[in-house]
Design a protein around this motif. Structure first.
Motif, mmCIF file in Angstrom:
data_model
loop_
_atom_site.group_PDB
_atom_site.id
_atom_site.type_symbol
_atom_site.label_atom_id
_atom_site.label_comp_id
_atom_site.label_asym_id
_atom_site.label_seq_id
_atom_site.Cartn_x
_atom_site.Cartn_y
_atom_site.Cartn_z
ATOM 1 N N UNK A 178 0.827 -1.211 0.000
ATOM 2 C CA UNK A 178 0.000 0.000 0.000
ATOM 3 C C UNK A 178 0.858 1.257 0.000
ATOM 4 N N UNK A 179 1.823 1.323 0.896
ATOM 5 C CA UNK A 179 2.663 2.512 0.988
ATOM 6 C C UNK A 179 3.457 2.734 -0.294
ATOM 7 N N UNK A 180 3.991 1.666 -0.853
ATOM 8 C CA UNK A 180 4.787 1.788 -2.074
ATOM 9 C C UNK A 180 3.930 2.180 -3.277
ATOM 10 N N UNK A 181 2.766 1.573 -3.385
ATOM 11 C CA UNK A 181 1.909 1.846 -4.539
ATOM 12 C C UNK A 181 1.317 3.246 -4.474
ATOM 13 N N UNK A 182 0.755 3.633 -3.315
ATOM 14 C CA UNK A 182 0.178 4.969 -3.191
ATOM 15 C C UNK A 182 1.264 6.041 -3.245
ATOM 16 N N UNK A 183 2.463 5.712 -2.756
ATOM 17 C CA UNK A 183 3.570 6.652 -2.867
ATOM 18 C C UNK A 183 3.930 6.938 -4.310
ATOM 19 N N UNK A 184 3.923 5.881 -5.130
ATOM 20 C CA UNK A 184 4.205 6.059 -6.561
ATOM 21 C C UNK A 184 3.117 6.892 -7.229
ATOM 22 N N UNK A 185 1.865 6.676 -6.852
ATOM 23 C CA UNK A 185 0.760 7.467 -7.403
ATOM 24 C C UNK A 185 0.951 8.937 -7.039
ATOM 25 N N UNK A 186 1.313 9.191 -5.792
ATOM 26 C CA UNK A 186 1.518 10.573 -5.348
ATOM 27 C C UNK A 186 2.618 11.271 -6.138
ATOM 28 N N UNK A 187 3.601 10.515 -6.603
ATOM 29 C CA UNK A 187 4.687 11.083 -7.412
ATOM 30 C C UNK A 187 4.310 11.198 -8.883
ATOM 31 N N UNK A 188 3.121 10.721 -9.238
ATOM 32 C CA UNK A 188 2.683 10.753 -10.626
ATOM 33 C C UNK A 188 3.193 9.600 -11.459
ATOM 34 N N UNK A 189 3.744 8.562 -10.806
ATOM 35 C CA UNK A 189 4.314 7.414 -11.524
ATOM 36 C C UNK A 189 3.339 6.236 -11.456
ATOM 37 N N UNK A 190 2.327 6.299 -12.312
ATOM 38 C CA UNK A 190 1.286 5.262 -12.284
ATOM 39 C C UNK A 190 1.852 3.917 -12.716
ATOM 40 N N UNK A 191 2.785 3.899 -13.654
ATOM 41 C CA UNK A 191 3.368 2.638 -14.105
ATOM 42 C C UNK A 191 4.070 1.917 -12.961
ATOM 43 N N UNK A 192 4.789 2.663 -12.133
ATOM 44 C CA UNK A 192 5.449 2.056 -10.984
ATOM 45 C C UNK A 192 4.430 1.562 -9.962
ATOM 46 N N UNK A 193 3.376 2.333 -9.759
ATOM 47 C CA UNK A 193 2.314 1.910 -8.843
ATOM 48 C C UNK A 193 1.697 0.593 -9.307
#
Length: 450
Positions: free
Chosen positions: A351-366
């Motif tokens: 959760x932390x890693x995926x939502x963190x990636x979303x917050x950075x605008x990196x949907x592919x990483x999420x």
């Protein structure tokens, strides 16, 4: 699933409310005793009556099978003979059950159908408007409430901003306002009558009509449950929110990010305000139940990425909650030791890693991170399909479906197995709320996982 024949099979599952049961409790299985008959004054389905309770469960189980077939038959209907063939019940038992369903306003004639011999058969159908349920999705920052009929079709909806951390009084007030607002006539009947968590009158409520007259009988078309304004039959309210929580008792644990809710009896508190039965479950379980009722078969995982991340698991057609109703805490599996802190108190959670990636605008990483968690789940449970939902996914569905699918395809190449498909879950953002309503409707139609 087949029914079990008994000498007295005319009791409906939906009418069980006036005989001591409610949605979300016991009488869901077909294990009632054939020899369980009530005899003499004072016997029946009260607490401790033993055989009477078993017979009630048997009757309710059989009626639920019939109701479910009427529901799935749609407007075209189904004949009594077909009902008997598909349930394994005798024609006499089916006739008694359907007569009671018609008496309660839950079934009606849908015309006649030609038969292979003799006179045309009368076909019956469910009356969808004969009963309704409310589904509530309590998210961390939003409240969504839907009103559904017996077929699960949404006939009313309300949405409002919400702060789950604002405290019990504010949250309960918002839910009460939204629920009463979605009903055509407002507040459900019985809300001021001191109802208990099961929707029954409180211990200090008068047994008579309140003025010394004979006790009021439940309305026949509203099987033992409360009626909202303009005669709407409200069977109950299902509430879904982030976990962890105790589904059986309706008590919250340390809701991720909101530990102050720990130990709060949400079911009891809401039932006391609304005056109808309330069932509480995790948001992901409710969504998974709704998807299963809606026709998603086999074993699947519903991954919900919104303000948090969790999983609803359906194994062999039934929602899997675990012994302590704690299954599905998917978002808090650690995949990066000493990773970024998570709201659960651990580090490196999906959760932390995926939502963190979303917050950075990196949907592919999420999506890649979500796929890594999904691959662990597929390897552990050997499920048939992965369904994605939640507002974060629906904001960018293609990259998430593609990204999670790519991780599962890579896993399949390593193992030599077929890749588990990944799809966007249907529901238009309503999946959790509609599934919450199925927590009430499911048992009426024989689902033991509601």
């Amino acid at each position: 699933m087949e029914g079990v024949n008994s000498a007295n099979d005319g009791t409906t599952g939906a009418a069980a409310g006036r005989r001591g049961t409610r949605p979300g409790t016991g009488s869901r299985s077909g294990t009632g005793s054939r020899s369980g008959t009530a005899s003499g004054p004072g016997s029946g389905s009260g607490p401790g009556s033993g055989a009477g309770v078993n017979l009630l469960a048997l009757r309710s189980h059989n009626a639920a099978l019939v109701l479910d077939l009427l529901r799935t038959a749609g407007d075209g209907g189904i004949s009594r003979l077909e009902l008997a063939e598909r349930t394994g019940l005798t024609p006499q038992a089916v006739s008694k059950i359907t007569a009671r369903l018609r008496e309660d306003g839950l079934a009606t004639e849908a015309g006649r159908r030609a038969s292979t011999g003799g006179k045309p058969r009368t076909v019956l159908r469910l009356v969808p408007e004969a009963g309704h349920a409310v589904g509530v999705h309590l998210d961390r920052d939003e409240l969504r409430v839907v009103l559904v009929d017996l077929r699960g079709a949404v006939v009313g909806e309300r949405r409002a901003a919400l702060d789950l951390g604002a405290g019990a009084e504010a949250v309960l007030g918002a839910v009460t306002e939204a629920v009463t607002g979605v009903l055509p006539g407002g507040r459900p009947a019985g809300a001021s009558d001191g109802a208990s968590a099961g929707g029954a009158p409180a211990a200090d409520a008068p047994a008579d009509g309140g003025d010394g007259t004979a006790p009021r009988e439940p309305d026949a078309a509203s099987p033992g449950q409360a009626r909202g304004g303009r005669g709407l039959a409200l069977l109950g309210v299902g509430v879904a929110l982030p976990g962890p929580l105790d589904h059986g008792r309706g008590v919250l644990h340390r809701v991720t990010g909101f530990p102050a809710w720990d130990g709060f009896p949400l079911r009891e508190a809401l039932a006391g305000r609304l005056g109808v039965p309330v069932v509480v479950d995790k948001d992901t379980n409710a969504a998974a139940l709704g998807l299963a009722v809606g026709g998603e078969g086999g074993s699947f995982a519903y991954l919900h990425l919104g303000t948090g991340l969790g999983a609803g698991l359906v194994i062999g057609g039934s929602v899997h909650r675990g012994a302590r109703t704690g299954a599905g805490e998917f978002g808090h599996q650690v995949i990066q030791l000493d990773g970024p802190p998570c709201t659960c108190g651990d580090r490196g959670c999906v959760e932390a890693l995926s939502l963190g990636a979303v917050a950075r605008g990196d949907v592919e990483e999420a999506a890649r991170v979500l796929g890594a968690g999904a691959a662990n789940l597929v390897g552990l449970l050997d499920i048939d399909v992965v369904l994605l939902g939640g507002r974060t996914v629906t904001a960018a569905p293609e990259p998430f479906v593609r990204g999670v699918g790519a991780v599962l395809e890579e896993r399949a190449r390593r193992t030599g197995q077929d890749a588990v498909p990944v799809r966007l879950a249907p529901g238009d953002g309503r999946a959790v709320a509609v599934g919450a309503a199925q927590l009430i409707l499911g048992p009426i139609f024989g689902r033991g996982d509601g």
